[in-house]
Design a protein around this motif. Structure first.
Motif, PDB file in Angstrom:
ATOM      1  N   LEU A  35    -108.300 -65.199  10.717  1.00 17.72           N
ATOM      2  CA  LEU A  35    -109.498 -64.657  11.350  1.00 17.72           C
ATOM      3  C   LEU A  35    -110.061 -65.689  12.319  1.00 17.72           C
ATOM      4  O   LEU A  35    -110.280 -66.840  11.955  1.00 17.72           O
ATOM      5  N   LYS A  36    -110.270 -65.258  13.537  1.00 17.89           N
ATOM      6  CA  LYS A  36    -110.738 -66.169  14.589  1.00 17.89           C
ATOM      7  C   LYS A  36    -112.241 -66.364  14.496  1.00 17.89           C
ATOM      8  O   LYS A  36    -112.948 -65.640  13.807  1.00 17.89           O
ATOM      9  N   ALA A  37    -112.728 -67.354  15.226  1.00 19.09           N
ATOM     10  CA  ALA A  37    -114.146 -67.736  15.171  1.00 19.09           C
ATOM     11  C   ALA A  37    -115.066 -66.580  15.542  1.00 19.09           C
ATOM     12  O   ALA A  37    -116.140 -66.429  14.963  1.00 19.09           O
ATOM     13  N   ASP A  38    -114.653 -65.711  16.483  1.00 16.00           N
ATOM     14  CA  ASP A  38    -115.539 -64.620  16.886  1.00 16.00           C
ATOM     15  C   ASP A  38    -115.782 -63.642  15.736  1.00 16.00           C
ATOM     16  O   ASP A  38    -116.851 -63.059  15.623  1.00 16.00           O
ATOM     17  N   PHE A  39    -114.813 -63.478  14.844  1.00 19.70           N
ATOM     18  CA  PHE A  39    -115.005 -62.624  13.671  1.00 19.70           C
ATOM     19  C   PHE A  39    -116.122 -63.184  12.799  1.00 19.70           C
ATOM     20  O   PHE A  39    -117.017 -62.461  12.372  1.00 19.70           O
ATOM     21  N   TRP A  40    -116.067 -64.486  12.538  1.00 23.69           N
ATOM     22  CA  TRP A  40    -117.067 -65.113  11.674  1.00 23.69           C
ATOM     23  C   TRP A  40    -118.443 -65.090  12.321  1.00 23.69           C
ATOM     24  O   TRP A  40    -119.454 -64.918  11.634  1.00 23.69           O
ATOM     25  N   MET A  41    -118.502 -65.220  13.642  1.00 22.49           N
ATOM     26  CA  MET A  41    -119.782 -65.160  14.337  1.00 22.49           C
ATOM     27  C   MET A  41    -120.387 -63.760  14.244  1.00 22.49           C
ATOM     28  O   MET A  41    -121.574 -63.600  13.980  1.00 22.49           O
ATOM     29  N   ARG A  42    -119.554 -62.717  14.428  1.00 19.12           N
ATOM     30  CA  ARG A  42    -120.057 -61.343  14.318  1.00 19.12           C
ATOM     31  C   ARG A  42    -120.472 -61.026  12.895  1.00 19.12           C
ATOM     32  O   ARG A  42    -121.490 -60.368  12.660  1.00 19.12           O
ATOM     33  N   SER A  99    -121.559 -63.183  10.619  1.00 15.89           N
ATOM     34  CA  SER A  99    -122.818 -63.893  10.372  1.00 15.89           C
ATOM     35  C   SER A  99    -123.990 -63.174  11.007  1.00 15.89           C
ATOM     36  O   SER A  99    -125.057 -63.048  10.406  1.00 15.89           O
ATOM     37  N   ALA A 100    -123.808 -62.657  12.209  1.00 19.27           N
ATOM     38  CA  ALA A 100    -124.876 -61.935  12.901  1.00 19.27           C
ATOM     39  C   ALA A 100    -125.216 -60.644  12.158  1.00 19.27           C
ATOM     40  O   ALA A 100    -126.379 -60.293  12.010  1.00 19.27           O
ATOM     41  N   ALA A 101    -124.196 -59.944  11.677  1.00 21.15           N
ATOM     42  CA  ALA A 101    -124.434 -58.695  10.942  1.00 21.15           C
ATOM     43  C   ALA A 101    -125.179 -58.972   9.643  1.00 21.15           C
ATOM     44  O   ALA A 101    -126.098 -58.228   9.275  1.00 21.15           O
ATOM     45  N   ILE A 102    -124.820 -60.028   8.949  1.00 26.87           N
ATOM     46  CA  ILE A 102    -125.504 -60.379   7.697  1.00 26.87           C
ATOM     47  C   ILE A 102    -126.951 -60.771   7.987  1.00 26.87           C
ATOM     48  O   ILE A 102    -127.851 -60.376   7.264  1.00 26.87           O
ATOM     49  N   ALA A 103    -127.166 -61.513   9.059  1.00 24.64           N
ATOM     50  CA  ALA A 103    -128.526 -61.944   9.408  1.00 24.64           C
ATOM     51  C   ALA A 103    -129.417 -60.740   9.722  1.00 24.64           C
ATOM     52  O   ALA A 103    -130.612 -60.759   9.395  1.00 24.64           O
ATOM     53  N   GLN A 104    -128.862 -59.702  10.298  1.00 22.12           N
ATOM     54  CA  GLN A 104    -129.654 -58.499  10.619  1.00 22.12           C
ATOM     55  C   GLN A 104    -130.079 -57.741   9.364  1.00 22.12           C
ATOM     56  O   GLN A 104    -131.097 -57.081   9.365  1.00 22.12           O
ATOM     57  N   THR A 105    -129.292 -57.833   8.296  1.00 17.26           N
ATOM     58  CA  THR A 105    -129.629 -57.100   7.073  1.00 17.26           C
ATOM     59  C   THR A 105    -130.609 -57.869   6.191  1.00 17.26           C
ATOM     60  O   THR A 105    -131.159 -57.311   5.259  1.00 17.26           O
ATOM     61  N   SER A 106    -130.808 -59.143   6.481  1.00 13.31           N
ATOM     62  CA  SER A 106    -131.709 -59.959   5.652  1.00 13.31           C
ATOM     63  C   SER A 106    -133.143 -59.775   6.047  1.00 13.31           C
ATOM     64  O   SER A 106    -133.505 -59.492   7.110  1.00 13.31           O
TER      65      SER A 106
END
Length: 57
Positions: free
Chosen positions: A41-48, A50-57
């Motif tokens: 899994l490339k870095a852009d996957f982890w960035m997306r 992380s962003a999705a998790i941050a939106q649900t918090s």
């Protein structure tokens, strides 16, 4: 707003978790997660992710 819920598979129903419904469930639970793909899994996957998790918090 409480975001936790209980899923009752027999009834296929989601029940909001609160002080009353918490008394009805066991202290043991199981959580099922989807597996990651069998590729690097490339870095852009982890960035997306992380962003999705941050939106649900």
């Amino acid at each position: 707003m409480n975001r936790y819920e209980i899923f009752a598979p027999e009834q296929m129903q989601r029940i909001p978790l609160n002080a009353n419904t918490a008394q009805l469930i066991s202290s043991v639970a199981y959580v099922f997660y989807q597996l990651f793909p069998k590729k690097v899994l490339k870095a852009d996957f982890w960035m997306r992710l992380s962003a999705a998790i941050a939106q649900t918090s």
